[in-house]
Motif scaffolding. Structure first.
Motif, PDB file in Angstrom:
ATOM      1  N   GLY A 100      49.245  43.903  43.013  1.00 42.90           N
ATOM      2  CA  GLY A 100      49.811  42.548  42.999  1.00 42.90           C
ATOM      3  C   GLY A 100      51.117  42.362  43.745  1.00 42.90           C
ATOM      4  N   ILE A 101      51.640  43.383  44.424  1.00 39.68           N
ATOM      5  CA  ILE A 101      52.909  43.215  45.159  1.00 39.68           C
ATOM      6  C   ILE A 101      52.605  43.227  46.657  1.00 39.68           C
ATOM      7  CG2 ILE A 101      55.270  44.071  45.500  1.00 39.68           C
ATOM      8  CD1 ILE A 101      55.017  43.798  42.567  1.00 39.68           C
ATOM      9  N   SER A 102      52.958  42.123  47.320  1.00 44.00           N
ATOM     10  CA  SER A 102      52.596  41.969  48.738  1.00 44.00           C
ATOM     11  C   SER A 102      53.481  42.829  49.643  1.00 44.00           C
ATOM     12  CB  SER A 102      52.727  40.503  49.148  1.00 44.00           C
ATOM     13  OG  SER A 102      54.082  40.127  49.121  1.00 44.00           O
ATOM     14  N   THR A 103      52.991  43.054  50.854  1.00 42.43           N
ATOM     15  CA  THR A 103      53.790  43.809  51.841  1.00 42.43           C
ATOM     16  C   THR A 103      55.063  43.016  52.160  1.00 42.43           C
ATOM     17  OG1 THR A 103      52.527  42.771  53.608  1.00 42.43           O
ATOM     18  CG2 THR A 103      51.812  44.966  52.919  1.00 42.43           C
ATOM     19  N   VAL A 159      39.532  48.761  55.789  1.00 41.24           N
ATOM     20  CA  VAL A 159      40.727  47.991  56.159  1.00 41.24           C
ATOM     21  C   VAL A 159      40.378  46.511  56.022  1.00 41.24           C
ATOM     22  CG1 VAL A 159      42.383  47.483  57.997  1.00 41.24           C
ATOM     23  CG2 VAL A 159      41.443  49.794  57.781  1.00 41.24           C
ATOM     24  N   ILE A 160      41.196  45.770  55.269  1.00 40.85           N
ATOM     25  CA  ILE A 160      40.928  44.347  55.040  1.00 40.85           C
ATOM     26  C   ILE A 160      42.184  43.518  55.330  1.00 40.85           C
ATOM     27  CG2 ILE A 160      39.173  44.813  53.260  1.00 40.85           C
ATOM     28  CD1 ILE A 160      41.276  44.017  51.151  1.00 40.85           C
ATOM     29  N   GLU A 161      42.001  42.199  55.354  1.00 40.10           N
ATOM     30  CA  GLU A 161      43.169  41.323  55.486  1.00 40.10           C
ATOM     31  C   GLU A 161      43.883  41.273  54.135  1.00 40.10           C
ATOM     32  OE1 GLU A 161      42.366  37.370  57.033  1.00 40.10           O
ATOM     33  OE2 GLU A 161      40.572  38.196  57.980  1.00 40.10           O
ATOM     34  N   GLU A 162      45.199  41.116  54.184  1.00 40.60           N
ATOM     35  CA  GLU A 162      45.967  41.138  52.926  1.00 40.60           C
ATOM     36  C   GLU A 162      45.549  40.018  51.974  1.00 40.60           C
ATOM     37  OE1 GLU A 162      50.184  41.686  53.256  1.00 40.60           O
ATOM     38  OE2 GLU A 162      50.259  42.233  51.137  1.00 40.60           O
ATOM     39  N   ARG A 163      45.114  38.865  52.525  1.00 38.22           N
ATOM     40  CA  ARG A 163      44.729  37.755  51.642  1.00 38.22           C
ATOM     41  C   ARG A 163      43.557  38.150  50.728  1.00 38.22           C
ATOM     42  NH1 ARG A 163      40.175  35.003  53.218  1.00 38.22           N
ATOM     43  NH2 ARG A 163      39.331  35.832  55.161  1.00 38.22           N
ATOM     44  N   LEU A 164      42.839  39.219  51.066  1.00 40.87           N
ATOM     45  CA  LEU A 164      41.684  39.631  50.254  1.00 40.87           C
ATOM     46  C   LEU A 164      42.019  40.754  49.261  1.00 40.87           C
ATOM     47  CD1 LEU A 164      38.891  39.513  52.982  1.00 40.87           C
ATOM     48  CD2 LEU A 164      39.120  38.000  51.004  1.00 40.87           C
ATOM     49  N   MET A 165      43.295  41.130  49.174  1.00 37.21           N
ATOM     50  CA  MET A 165      43.641  42.267  48.300  1.00 37.21           C
ATOM     51  C   MET A 165      43.334  41.999  46.827  1.00 37.21           C
ATOM     52  SD  MET A 165      44.356  44.980  49.841  1.00 37.21           S
ATOM     53  CE  MET A 165      45.365  46.267  49.156  1.00 37.21           C
ATOM     54  N   LYS A 166      43.560  40.754  46.376  1.00 37.22           N
ATOM     55  CA  LYS A 166      43.269  40.456  44.961  1.00 37.22           C
ATOM     56  C   LYS A 166      41.763  40.500  44.715  1.00 37.22           C
ATOM     57  CE  LYS A 166      47.413  38.025  43.608  1.00 37.22           C
ATOM     58  NZ  LYS A 166      48.086  36.749  43.529  1.00 37.22           N
ATOM     59  N   ALA A 167      41.005  39.987  45.678  1.00 41.71           N
ATOM     60  CA  ALA A 167      39.542  40.041  45.553  1.00 41.71           C
ATOM     61  C   ALA A 167      39.084  41.500  45.532  1.00 41.71           C
ATOM     62  CB  ALA A 167      38.898  39.290  46.711  1.00 41.71           C
ATOM     63  N   ALA A 168      39.739  42.339  46.330  1.00 45.40           N
ATOM     64  CA  ALA A 168      39.388  43.766  46.365  1.00 45.40           C
ATOM     65  C   ALA A 168      39.716  44.429  45.025  1.00 45.40           C
ATOM     66  CB  ALA A 168      40.148  44.466  47.491  1.00 45.40           C
ATOM     67  N   THR A 169      40.793  43.976  44.406  1.00 44.68           N
ATOM     68  CA  THR A 169      41.179  44.532  43.096  1.00 44.68           C
ATOM     69  C   THR A 169      40.078  44.250  42.074  1.00 44.68           C
ATOM     70  OG1 THR A 169      43.473  44.084  43.665  1.00 44.68           O
ATOM     71  CG2 THR A 169      43.023  44.532  41.351  1.00 44.68           C
ATOM     72  N   VAL A 170      39.567  43.016  42.104  1.00 44.43           N
ATOM     73  CA  VAL A 170      38.509  42.636  41.159  1.00 44.43           C
ATOM     74  C   VAL A 170      37.222  43.412  41.460  1.00 44.43           C
ATOM     75  CG1 VAL A 170      36.986  40.733  40.508  1.00 44.43           C
ATOM     76  CG2 VAL A 170      39.454  40.354  40.645  1.00 44.43           C
ATOM     77  N   LEU A 171      36.824  43.416  42.721  1.00 48.17           N
ATOM     78  CA  LEU A 171      35.529  43.996  43.094  1.00 48.17           C
ATOM     79  C   LEU A 171      35.514  45.517  42.984  1.00 48.17           C
ATOM     80  CD1 LEU A 171      33.155  42.246  43.873  1.00 48.17           C
ATOM     81  CD2 LEU A 171      33.660  42.680  46.283  1.00 48.17           C
ATOM     82  N   ILE A 256      32.968  37.979  37.812  1.00 49.99           N
ATOM     83  CA  ILE A 256      33.812  38.359  38.958  1.00 49.99           C
ATOM     84  C   ILE A 256      34.762  37.209  39.309  1.00 49.99           C
ATOM     85  CG2 ILE A 256      33.712  38.805  41.467  1.00 49.99           C
ATOM     86  CD1 ILE A 256      31.185  40.561  40.808  1.00 49.99           C
ATOM     87  N   ILE A 257      34.250  35.987  39.305  1.00 52.66           N
ATOM     88  CA  ILE A 257      35.105  34.824  39.626  1.00 52.66           C
ATOM     89  C   ILE A 257      36.189  34.639  38.552  1.00 52.66           C
ATOM     90  CG2 ILE A 257      35.133  32.286  40.043  1.00 52.66           C
ATOM     91  CD1 ILE A 257      33.530  33.926  42.180  1.00 52.66           C
ATOM     92  N   THR A 258      35.808  34.801  37.267  1.00 57.28           N
ATOM     93  CA  THR A 258      36.782  34.646  36.181  1.00 57.28           C
ATOM     94  C   THR A 258      37.883  35.703  36.291  1.00 57.28           C
ATOM     95  OG1 THR A 258      35.061  33.767  34.757  1.00 57.28           O
ATOM     96  CG2 THR A 258      37.047  34.562  33.650  1.00 57.28           C
ATOM     97  N   LYS A 262      41.818  35.014  36.878  1.00 60.56           N
ATOM     98  CA  LYS A 262      42.832  35.598  35.987  1.00 60.56           C
ATOM     99  C   LYS A 262      43.893  36.339  36.802  1.00 60.56           C
ATOM    100  CE  LYS A 262      44.646  36.928  32.120  1.00 60.56           C
ATOM    101  NZ  LYS A 262      45.301  35.978  31.231  1.00 60.56           N
ATOM    102  N   ILE A 263      43.453  37.135  37.772  1.00 53.62           N
ATOM    103  CA  ILE A 263      44.430  37.918  38.561  1.00 53.62           C
ATOM    104  C   ILE A 263      45.363  36.973  39.322  1.00 53.62           C
ATOM    105  CG2 ILE A 263      43.178  38.294  40.763  1.00 53.62           C
ATOM    106  CD1 ILE A 263      44.047  41.167  40.705  1.00 53.62           C
ATOM    107  N   ASN A 264      44.839  35.803  39.719  1.00 48.92           N
ATOM    108  CA  ASN A 264      45.678  34.837  40.437  1.00 48.92           C
ATOM    109  C   ASN A 264      46.674  34.135  39.525  1.00 48.92           C
ATOM    110  OD1 ASN A 264      44.966  34.861  43.261  1.00 48.92           O
ATOM    111  ND2 ASN A 264      42.925  34.260  42.580  1.00 48.92           N
ATOM    112  N   SER A 265      46.366  34.132  38.204  1.00 42.40           N
ATOM    113  CA  SER A 265      47.247  33.415  37.281  1.00 42.40           C
ATOM    114  C   SER A 265      48.279  34.339  36.632  1.00 42.40           C
ATOM    115  CB  SER A 265      46.424  32.734  36.186  1.00 42.40           C
ATOM    116  OG  SER A 265      45.920  33.726  35.312  1.00 42.40           O
ATOM    117  N   ILE A 266      48.121  35.657  36.841  1.00 41.75           N
ATOM    118  CA  ILE A 266      49.045  36.597  36.194  1.00 41.75           C
ATOM    119  C   ILE A 266      50.405  36.526  36.874  1.00 41.75           C
ATOM    120  CG2 ILE A 266      49.559  39.051  35.767  1.00 41.75           C
ATOM    121  CD1 ILE A 266      46.496  39.489  35.517  1.00 41.75           C
TER     122      ILE A 266
END
Ligand SMILES: NC(=O)c1ccc[n+]([C@@H]2O[C@H](COP(=O)([O-])OP(=O)(O)OC[C@H]3O[C@@H](n4cnc5c(N)ncnc54)[C@H](OP(=O)(O)O)[C@@H]3O)[C@@H](O)[C@H]2O)c1
Length: 268
Positions: A100-103, A159-171, A256-258, A262-266
């Motif tokens: 959850g901590i961005s570059t 290697v992914i774009e940073e905007r997808l890191m939260k999605a990667a955390t879930v998946l 997965i969506i829920t 949740k990760i976006n609201s933490i």
């Protein structure tokens, strides 16, 4: 690569798993890997494997090129403030595994143009089978490749774009728990059909492993592999359709969506 000097700051679950994997995968030899934490007694045993074990973050940073941050999110700011003056442009690559901590945020604490790579492994890193997603800031292709090689020794890296890191955390990270639930449910089903729990779990685990290996080995789509086992009017299609009537795919996608919501609201 085996001579690459690595500092792992935060020798907890993940930090130690990375150290062991990096040595086992010949990314670097233990004598070139420093592991730090404040309470050394818990990692003292790693000394006999040749690792450098210390409480001195700055010394570890100064003597290394790749710096891997493995502390808890709330411990990061203090750690970055401590090591920032010792980070050198052109020498260091900073790798953060912190959820959850961005570059951008890391960069704002160190206030220097150091290459930063963010990595999101999962707990299978402990056995060298992590699905690890990485993204970067200020890193060139060679530096990114170097970190990818490190995590490839611990599983598979994408290697992914940073905007997808939260999605990667879930998946990938939460995903371990999701697959465990399928395996548990299949095991319970097997017990009801007459297997004891150990046999049933072995069958469920090996079947899950076989299904994943088929997709990887054949480079195929799940439906292609499903077609191969669904005889018309047979038992597989009857079971599969009943699972879908009960909402299997829908439940998994909604879960997965829920999880993502949740990760976006933490709040950090
Ligand atoms: N576990 C996973 O599979 C996983 C997956 C993806 C991401 N992550 C991320 O990885 C990070 C670490 O997770 P974890 O499960 O390994 O946590 P952990 O076991 O709590 O490890 C954190 C370690 O950092 C040490 N530490 C704290 N402050 C320090 C400092 N100033 N200098 C040096 N060491 C310090 C702690 O030891 P002392 O108290 O002795 O200093 C502790 O051993 C987290 O941010 C998590 O979000 C973990």
């Amino acid at each position: 690569m085996a001579e690459t000097k690595i500092a792992i700051l935060g020798g907890g679950n993940l930090g130690v798993a990375i150290a062991l994997g990096a040595a086992k995968g010949n990314v670097s030899s233990p004598k070139n890997i420093s592991i730090t934490r404040r309470h050394l007694s818990k990692i003292e045993h790693l000394k006999k494997n040749g690792f450098k074990v210390t409480t001195e973050n700055i010394e570890a940073v100064t003597s290394s090129r790749i710096i891997i941050l493995c502390v808890q999110p709330k411990q990061l700011q203090g750690l970055l403030q401590e090591i920032a003056p010792s980070l050198k442009k052109g020498k260091h690559i900073l790798v953060s595994t912190i959820t959850g901590i961005s570059t951008e945020e890391i960069s704002s604490h160190i206030n220097k143009e150091i290459p930063i790579v963010r990595a999101m492994p999962n707990t299978a890193i402990a056995i060298g089978s992590s699905m690890t997603c990485i993204c970067s800031k200020n890193a060139n292709e060679k530096q990114l490749k170097e970190i990818q090689t490190l995590f490839n020794a611990l599983g598979t890296t994408l290697v992914i774009e940073e905007r997808l890191m939260k999605a990667a955390t879930v998946l990938a990270a939460s995903g371990i728990a999701f697959f465990m639930r399928y395996i548990r449910a299949a095991t319970q089903g097997g017990i009801q059909l007459g297997f004891d729990s150990e046999e049933s779990q072995l069958i469920a685990v090996e079947t899950a492993k076989g299904a994943a290996s088929l997709l990887l080995g054949n480079h195929s789509h799940p439906e292609i592999e499903i077609d191969k086992v669904t005889t018309p009017e047979g038992c597989t299609i009857a079971g599969l359709n009943e699972m879908e009537h009960q909402g299997l795919s829908s439940a998994l996608i909604k879960g997965i969506i829920t999880s993502f919501e949740k990760i976006n609201s933490i709040k950090k």
